[in-house]
Design a protein around this motif. Structure first.
Motif, mmCIF file in Angstrom:
data_model
loop_
_atom_site.group_PDB
_atom_site.id
_atom_site.type_symbol
_atom_site.label_atom_id
_atom_site.label_comp_id
_atom_site.label_asym_id
_atom_site.label_seq_id
_atom_site.Cartn_x
_atom_site.Cartn_y
_atom_site.Cartn_z
ATOM 1 N N ARG A 161 0.831 -1.209 0.000
ATOM 2 C CA ARG A 161 0.000 0.000 0.000
ATOM 3 C C ARG A 161 0.864 1.256 0.000
ATOM 4 N N GLU A 162 1.903 1.261 0.812
ATOM 5 C CA GLU A 162 2.797 2.416 0.882
ATOM 6 C C GLU A 162 3.481 2.655 -0.464
ATOM 7 N N GLN A 163 3.938 1.560 -1.107
ATOM 8 C CA GLN A 163 4.605 1.703 -2.401
ATOM 9 C C GLN A 163 3.646 2.208 -3.476
ATOM 10 N N ILE A 164 2.440 1.614 -3.503
ATOM 11 C CA ILE A 164 1.465 2.018 -4.532
ATOM 12 C C ILE A 164 1.027 3.459 -4.323
ATOM 13 N N ASP A 165 0.795 3.857 -3.058
ATOM 14 C CA ASP A 165 0.432 5.247 -2.774
ATOM 15 C C ASP A 165 1.537 6.199 -3.212
ATOM 16 N N LEU A 166 2.786 5.814 -2.981
ATOM 17 C CA LEU A 166 3.912 6.652 -3.396
ATOM 18 C C LEU A 166 3.932 6.802 -4.918
ATOM 19 N N HIS A 167 3.722 5.679 -5.622
ATOM 20 C CA HIS A 167 3.745 5.748 -7.088
ATOM 21 C C HIS A 167 2.544 6.520 -7.630
#
Length: 791
Positions: free
Chosen positions: A15-21
């Motif tokens: 979730r953190e990675q996708i939100d960042l992207h």
């Protein structure tokens, strides 16, 4: 990167990675991974959540996918109204706006020795989309709503969650406990073209323009459809906030960007109006190259303290303005002219055009206003005409290209009979009144004389009657009204209150629940305020503000319906023409019947009361004589008459000797006065007007004390400045006016009291300089409580 084996921990990491992207792609426009890699991360998270549904969180990127379709949208009351903006269409209008801002802030003006103090403005393009509100609580998106009418919008929470650049959870930290973000949902040019291309391939109807596409996409009951549309969100401001934010417009927008929200890449600060105009010209030159449609530029005073100082008008802030771009024009062919019948019976010509793209919108119809406009243009059917979208909204025929007129062009003729009901069509008459005389001339408008026997007028009258700002009967849209009229169930607004369950259920599109909802809404409309009721009646030339004025001033339906035109003009902003329209409406036997039926069928008007205290004994004898416009008797002569005689009757009966004793009352004035009252009909009318002034309590001999009883602040002038937390300044104004006070916009020696909230500036300083009493917000609340008002 080594993947974490624990599914719960891995889901958090994904979730953190996708939100960042998402943030890099949609907000920063700086994607750091290929689409394929993004899809891999997204699908991995989706697989984990499908295997273990208890790991799904409301802010997970997978939850943007829509759920089941809704049966209807709920409503959302905006705690802070979503106001519209005033418009400027040229440089002078912008300079006037800047002047009003500087005057409102009491800033030094320019002179021979300097340019004065410049106001700093926040500048951004005006996106052509749909205004929405996003509500975050503790950083989580909990609600989305449309602007609606500014006070109430539609709950579109499920749909805004599908917009990729709307964060379901704010990034970073330090956000207020409650944060309402406002902005525009739009579709960029490339997304719009792709959307229409897919529609054409599927054989579906295409959208006329990106704004309609965005609005239609947001109002889908199935959020899966919304998800498939290329919607974007750009924030431009805030509404309700429970917490701390920067003290400037630009500062707030930059902070919102830090928390993951998209703002305009064209955002800029301008020092003074000249830099604003430079920004406007620059954006205008680059408009066609922008990836999205805009229809102007928005300028807002940057300092929040200044915004609070300037406050609001009835429907717009004084600290912001939209500088619109000139309309775009195209040439097309006039195929025909048809005639539409409106609510008041006006028969209006409408141009039917060969479809042409104007400012991004396909135009096939345009307004012609009236037959005088047709004559002014020299318009003939078959002409080539120049079309402009006025304000980028309303298509308008600007001129005829005479050199391109074909040999078989035909003249435009007004129909002799109404195209809807067949009744006669008559040209209106203009009556100019002055100096006791009436001059009649032909008006520009033609009207069907069929009134409510004409289905077009009846339908429009009922649509207006049930509209949100009138009786606000939810569920009575145009198509339902058409059914009710076409089936003969409704022949006047009063018939709405006779509808039965069986009658509504039999209508197309109605089932048990929708029938009960409509009948419930009709029942709920039976207690309108007097102002709403007057507006709902659809009196010609009486809009919402005039209806409020009538209700606030005269206080009862009986007084409003009985008021003579000569009495109505004593109300502020009511001219003689509008006064005659109001009187004629209530004098009409058919209208009297409809109003009587409405009251007999259960309508109970709210907020009826006494005459406004400011009108009590407000008409002096001298003013009364002046307004009669007696030949030879001007204001000074009227004042001398009033000083010499004790009553109107004494003036009317005065002989030559008595008139000669009036100081400097000329022979011409004496003759004019005696000739005026020699007319028996005129004399009777004057006495009738005086009698009504007495009945209403407006007469010079009426006791003021009796009218002012129960109005503790009667005769006092109050001023509001700075911000208020418990309610808006407009609400505070309503409370003070309900106690009899007059609320002014500036402080003077005659000001009784100033209410100063946080951010109060020059008005507070002036009050202190003049020793005018000052209350803070708590003091105002205590005052209201003492008089039985608990907000």
């Amino acid at each position: 990167m080594t993947q974490t084996q624990d599914p719960a921990a891995r889901a958090i990491e994904l979730r953190e990675q996708i939100d960042l992207h998402n943030h890099r792609y949609y907000v920063l426009d700086e994607p750091s991974i290929p689409d394929a890699e993004y899809d891999r991360l997204f699908n991995e998270l989706k697989a984990i959540e499908e295997a273990q549904p208890d790991l799904i969180t409301p802010d997970s990127p997978t939850q943007r996918v829509g759920g089941a379709a809704l049966s209807a949208f709920g409503t959302v009351a905006h705690e802070v109204p979503m106001l519209s903006l005033g418009n400027a269409f040229d440089e002078q209008s912008m300079r006037d706006f800047d002047r009003r801002v500087r005057e409102g802030l009491d800033l030094p003006a320019g002179d021979l020795f300097g340019a004065g103090e410049a106001v700093e403005y926040c500048c951004e393009p005006k996106l052509d989309g749909l205004a929405v509100s996003l509500l975050y609580e503790n950083g989580q998106l909990v609600r989305g709503a449309t602007r609606g009418d500014g006070s109430t919008g539609e709950d579109i929470s499920s749909n805004v969650r599908t917009i990729r650049n709307v964060p379901l959870k704010l990034r970073g930290q330090g956000w207020p406990a409650v944060l309402e973000v406002r902005g525009e949902v739009f579709i960029n040019k490339a997304g719009f073209e792709a959307l229409n291309e897919r529609a054409r391939e599927a054989g579906s109807k295409t959208f006329a323009n990106p704004r309609n596409a965005a609005a239609g996409s947001l109002r889908q009951l199935d959020p899966n459809i919304t998800r498939a549309r290329p919607l974007e969100f750009c924030c431009y401001g805030i509404g309700r906030v429970d917490g701390e934010l920067p003290d400037s417009q630009v500062g707030i927008l930059h902070q919102l960007r830090e928390w993951g929200l998209s703002i305009s890449k064209e955002l800029k600060l301008a020092a003074g109006v000249d830099e604003c105009l430079e920004y406007y010209r620059d954006i205008g030159e680059r408009r066609a190259a922008l990836g999205y449609e805009i229809d102007g530029v928005v300028f807002k005073v940057n300092k929040l303290a200044y915004q609070r100082e300037l406050g609001f008008r009835a429907r717009e802030p004084r600290w912001a303005i939209a500088h619109k771009f000139p309309a775009m024009e195209e040439i097309t062919e006039l195929l025909d002219v048809e005639f539409q019948v409106g609510r008041t019976g006006a028969v209006t010509p409408v141009a039917r055009l060969r479809p042409v793209l104007v400012a991004g919108v396909t135009v096939s119809n345009a307004t012609l206003h009236n037959m005088d406009e047709v004559a002014r243009l020299g318009l003939m059917i078959g002409d080539s005409v120049i079309i402009r979208r006025a304000g980028d909204v309303i298509p308008q025929v600007m001129q005829v290209v005479a050199d391109m007129r074909p040999a078989d062009a035909r003249p435009v003729k007004i129909p002799e009979q109404c195209p809807v009901c067949g009744s006669d069509v008559e040209r209106t008459q203009l009556i100019k009144r002055g100096r006791g005389r009436e001059t009649v001339s032909e008006g520009a408008v033609y009207r069907c004389v069929g009134r409510l026997t004409c289905q077009a007028q009846l339908k429009q009258a009922i649509i207006h009657f049930v509209s949100r700002r009138a009786l606000d009967i939810d569920g009575l849209g145009e198509k339902i009204v058409e059914q009710l009229v076409d089936t003969g169930l409704v022949s006047s607004p009063a018939d709405l209150y006779l509808l039965t369950y069986e009658q509504v259920l039999a209508l197309e599109g109605f089932a048990e629940i929708s029938t009960k909802n409509l009948l419930g809404s009709i029942q709920d409309s039976k207690q309108p305020t007097l102002a709403r009721f007057i507006y709902a009646l659809g009196i010609p030339d009486v809009g919402e503000e005039t209806a409020k004025l009538l209700a606030r001033s005269l206080g009862s339906l009986q007084r409003i319906s009985q008021a003579l035109p000569e009495v109505l003009v004593y109300l502020p902003d009511v001219g003689m023409e509008v006064a005659h329209e109001i009187h004629a409406f209530f004098d009409d036997e058919h209208n009297q019947t409809v109003i009587r039926q409405l009251l007999e069928r259960g309508l109970v008007l709210q907020e009826e009361g006494e005459l406004n205290p400011e009108l009590a004994a407000s008409v002096s004898l001298a003013e009364f004589i002046t307004r009669l416009e007696i030949p030879g008797v001007a204001k000074t002569g009227a004042e001398r008459l009033a000083a010499s005689f004790t009553s109107l009757e004494a003036i009317m009966q005065a002989d030559w000797l008595e008139l000669k004793r009036v100081e400097r009352f000329t022979e011409k004035a004496q003759t004019g006065l005696r000739d005026y009252f020699a007319d028996a009909q005129r004399r009777e009318r004057v006495l009738q007007i005086e009698q009504q002034l007495k009945a209403f309590g407006m007469h010079w001999d009426s006791p003021r004390a009796a009218q002012s009883e129960g109005m503790p602040l009667s005769g006092q002038t109050w001023v509001l400045t700075g911000g208020l937390e418990a309610f808006s300044r407009d609400v505070a104004k309503d409370y003070l006016e309900s106690l009899g006070a007059k609320v002014a916009g500036s402080v003077s020696a005659k000001t009784h009291c100033v209410v100063a909230g946080p951010g109060a500036g020059s008005k507070l300083a002036k009050a202190e300089q003049l020793n005018v009493p000052v209350l803070d917000e708590q003091g105002l609340l205590d005052l209201l409580k003492d008089h039985g008002i608990e907000p």
